[in-house]
Design an enzyme around this catalytic site. Structure first.
Site, mmCIF file in Angstrom:
data_model
loop_
_atom_site.group_PDB
_atom_site.id
_atom_site.type_symbol
_atom_site.label_atom_id
_atom_site.label_comp_id
_atom_site.label_asym_id
_atom_site.label_seq_id
_atom_site.Cartn_x
_atom_site.Cartn_y
_atom_site.Cartn_z
ATOM 1 N N ASN A 1 39.960 27.960 -20.784
ATOM 2 C CA ASN A 1 41.387 27.625 -20.809
ATOM 3 C C ASN A 1 41.957 28.009 -19.448
ATOM 4 O OD1 ASN A 1 44.107 27.357 -21.251
ATOM 5 N ND2 ASN A 1 44.263 29.060 -22.714
ATOM 6 N N TRP A 2 42.153 26.997 -18.611
ATOM 7 C CA TRP A 2 42.589 27.288 -17.236
ATOM 8 C C TRP A 2 44.068 27.628 -17.138
ATOM 9 C CZ3 TRP A 2 39.926 23.055 -13.676
ATOM 10 C CH2 TRP A 2 38.531 23.209 -13.768
ATOM 11 N N LYS A 3 44.818 27.383 -18.208
ATOM 12 C CA LYS A 3 46.275 27.642 -18.197
ATOM 13 C C LYS A 3 46.926 26.922 -17.010
ATOM 14 C CE LYS A 3 45.368 31.847 -20.708
ATOM 15 N NZ LYS A 3 45.778 33.178 -21.099
ATOM 16 N N HIS B 1 48.501 28.020 -28.945
ATOM 17 C CA HIS B 1 48.200 29.210 -28.130
ATOM 18 C C HIS B 1 49.396 30.157 -28.179
ATOM 19 C CE1 HIS B 1 47.302 31.744 -24.713
ATOM 20 N NE2 HIS B 1 46.050 31.339 -24.822
ATOM 21 N N GLU C 1 50.824 31.767 -25.982
ATOM 22 C CA GLU C 1 51.805 31.540 -24.902
ATOM 23 C C GLU C 1 52.728 30.380 -25.260
ATOM 24 O OE1 GLU C 1 48.873 31.278 -21.807
ATOM 25 O OE2 GLU C 1 48.472 33.420 -22.026
ATOM 26 N N GLU D 1 42.662 34.889 -31.251
ATOM 27 C CA GLU D 1 43.053 35.487 -29.979
ATOM 28 C C GLU D 1 44.114 36.554 -30.230
ATOM 29 O OE1 GLU D 1 42.131 32.671 -26.487
ATOM 30 O OE2 GLU D 1 44.136 32.210 -27.193
ATOM 31 N N GLY E 1 44.619 38.324 -21.377
ATOM 32 C CA GLY E 1 44.989 38.576 -19.991
ATOM 33 C C GLY E 1 45.275 40.040 -19.694
ATOM 34 N N SER F 1 40.340 38.279 -22.959
ATOM 35 C CA SER F 1 39.584 39.043 -21.955
ATOM 36 C C SER F 1 38.073 38.993 -22.173
ATOM 37 C CB SER F 1 40.078 40.490 -21.889
ATOM 38 O OG SER F 1 41.467 40.521 -21.576
ATOM 39 N N GLY G 1 40.077 32.611 -20.714
ATOM 40 C CA GLY G 1 41.113 32.338 -19.725
ATOM 41 C C GLY G 1 40.658 32.750 -18.340
ATOM 42 N N GLY G 2 41.024 33.981 -17.942
ATOM 43 C CA GLY G 2 40.762 34.468 -16.589
ATOM 44 C C GLY G 2 39.346 34.209 -16.087
HETATM 45 P P1 PGA Z 1 42.028 35.639 -21.169
HETATM 46 O O1 PGA Z 1 42.798 34.431 -21.897
HETATM 47 O O2 PGA Z 1 40.554 35.364 -21.274
HETATM 48 O O3 PGA Z 1 42.525 35.596 -19.747
HETATM 49 O O4 PGA Z 1 42.416 36.884 -21.882
HETATM 50 C C1 PGA Z 1 42.315 33.888 -23.091
HETATM 51 C C2 PGA Z 1 43.272 32.840 -23.594
HETATM 52 O O5 PGA Z 1 44.489 33.039 -23.490
HETATM 53 O O6 PGA Z 1 42.860 31.787 -24.114
#
Ligand code: PGA
Length: 256
Positions: free
Chosen positions: A9-11, A97, A99, A169, A175, A215, A236-237
Site C-alpha cells: 500500500n503505497w499511500k 483503510h 486513514e 490493521e 506507520g 509496520s 505500507g512503509g
Molecule cells: P505500515 O502501513 O506498514 O506503514 O504500518 C500499513 C498500512 O497502513 O496498510
C-alpha cells in the site's frame, strides 16, 4: 492450503515517474514468486497507468488501487469508478483503510457500498478492519472489529466471498514502528475467521485470506506470516523500498 498475499500500500507516495523507477528496481529483485503466493502493489490513482505499463515486464506482480467510488459514474468530482480501474487492469482495491475512515469520514455504510460495487464487478476487495489504541487498551477490540466486519459485508452474498480479502490493521501499529505481536495477530485473525464462519459457512471462512497490516517489515514478517491464520501482509512503509518489499516476498515464498 490458503495462498499468501503480499500487498504493497503505497499511500500518497510515488507519482508516475517514481512509480516507474520503483517497479524497475522491484523487477530486478522480485525474480521468483511461488505458485501459492500473490504479490500486488497499490500505487496512487494517478500512477496506475504507469504501474500497469511497468508491470507488463513483471507479470508475477498484480495491480491494486487504494480507493474507488461506489456509484457507477456521474457527478462525483474527484472520484474514480470501477469501470475506470478495470480499463487499467486493476484486480484488487483496498477499502476501509483506517486513514480513509479517520481523515475522509468513511463509515461502515460507505465501505459496504464500495465492497458491494467491487465484488459485483469482479474485483477483489481488501477490506481493512482494526481497532484504535484506546480500544485495544479498554478491551473492546473484538467488538470493534466484529462491528466493522458485519458492516462491510452487509448483503454480500456467500458466492461473492471469493472476492473478499480481510486485512487486520490495528491502528496503533500503522506507520508507528510498533507491530502487533504474532500472538496478538493470530488471536484476532482466528476471531475474524470465526466471525466469518458465523456470518456465512465454515467453508467460506476457511478459504478467506486474512492479511496483517501495521509496520510489517523484513525483520518481523517471518514470525507474523508463520501464524496459522495470517495469510499475508498489507504493507505500507516497507513496500516503498524495493529491497524490503522483495525480502518480504522471499519470506512468503519460503512459507509456501
Ligand atoms: P505500515 O502501513 O506498514 O506503514 O504500518 C500499513 C498500512 O497502513 O496498510
Amino acid at each position: 492450503m490458503r495462498k499468501l498475499i503480499i500487498a504493497g500500500n503505497w499511500k500518497m507516495n510515488n507519482g508516475p515517474s517514481a512509480t516507474r523507477s520503483l517497479l524497475a528496481q522491484m523487477k530486478e529483485k522480485i525474480t521468483d514468486v511461488k505458485e501459492n503466493v500473490r504479490v500486488l502493489v497499490c500505487p496512487p490513482s494517478v500512477s496506475l497507468p504507469a504501474a500497469a505499463e511497468a508491470l507488463n515486464d513483471l507479470p508475477s506482480v498484480d495491480l491494486g488501487a487504494q480507493n474507488v467510488h461506489f456509484e457507477e459514474s456521474g457527478a462525483y468530482t474527484g472520484e474514480i469508478s470501477t469501470e475506470m480501474l478495470s480499463e487499467l487492469g486493476v484486480n484488487y482495491v483496498i477499502v476501509g483503510h483506517s486513514e480513509r475512515r479517520e481523515y475522509f469520514g468513511e463509515t461502515d455504510e460507505i465501505i459496504n457500498k464500495k465492497v458491494l460495487r467491487l465484488v459485483e464487478n469482479g474485483f477483489i476487495a481488501i477490506i481493512c478492519v482494526g481497532e484504535r489504541l484506546e480500544e485495544r487498551k479498554d478491551g473492546s477490540y473484538f467488538d470493534v472489529v466484529k462491528t466493522q466486519l458485519k458492516g462491510a459485508l452487509k448483503k454480500v452474498p456467500f458466492n461473492r466471498m471469493p472476492h473478499v480479502v480481510i486485512a487486520y490493521e490495528p491502528v496503533w501499529a500503522i506507520g508507528t514502528g510498533e507491530t502487533a505481536s504474532p500472538e496478538q495477530a493470530q488471536e484476532m485473525h482466528a476471531f475474524i475467521r470465526k466471525e466469518i464462519a458465523s456470518l456465512y459457512e465454515k467453508s467460506e471462512s476457511e478459504s478467506l485470506p486474512i492479511l496483517y497490516g501495521g509496520s510489517m517489515k523484513p525483520g518481523n514478517a517471518a514470525e507474523l506470516l508463520s501464524q496459522p491464520d495470517v495469510d499475508g501482509g498489507l504493507i505500507g512503509g516497507a513496500s516503498l523500498k524495493a529491497d524490503d518489499f522483495a525480502q518480504i516476498v522471499e519470506i512468503a515464498n519460503q512459507q509456501r
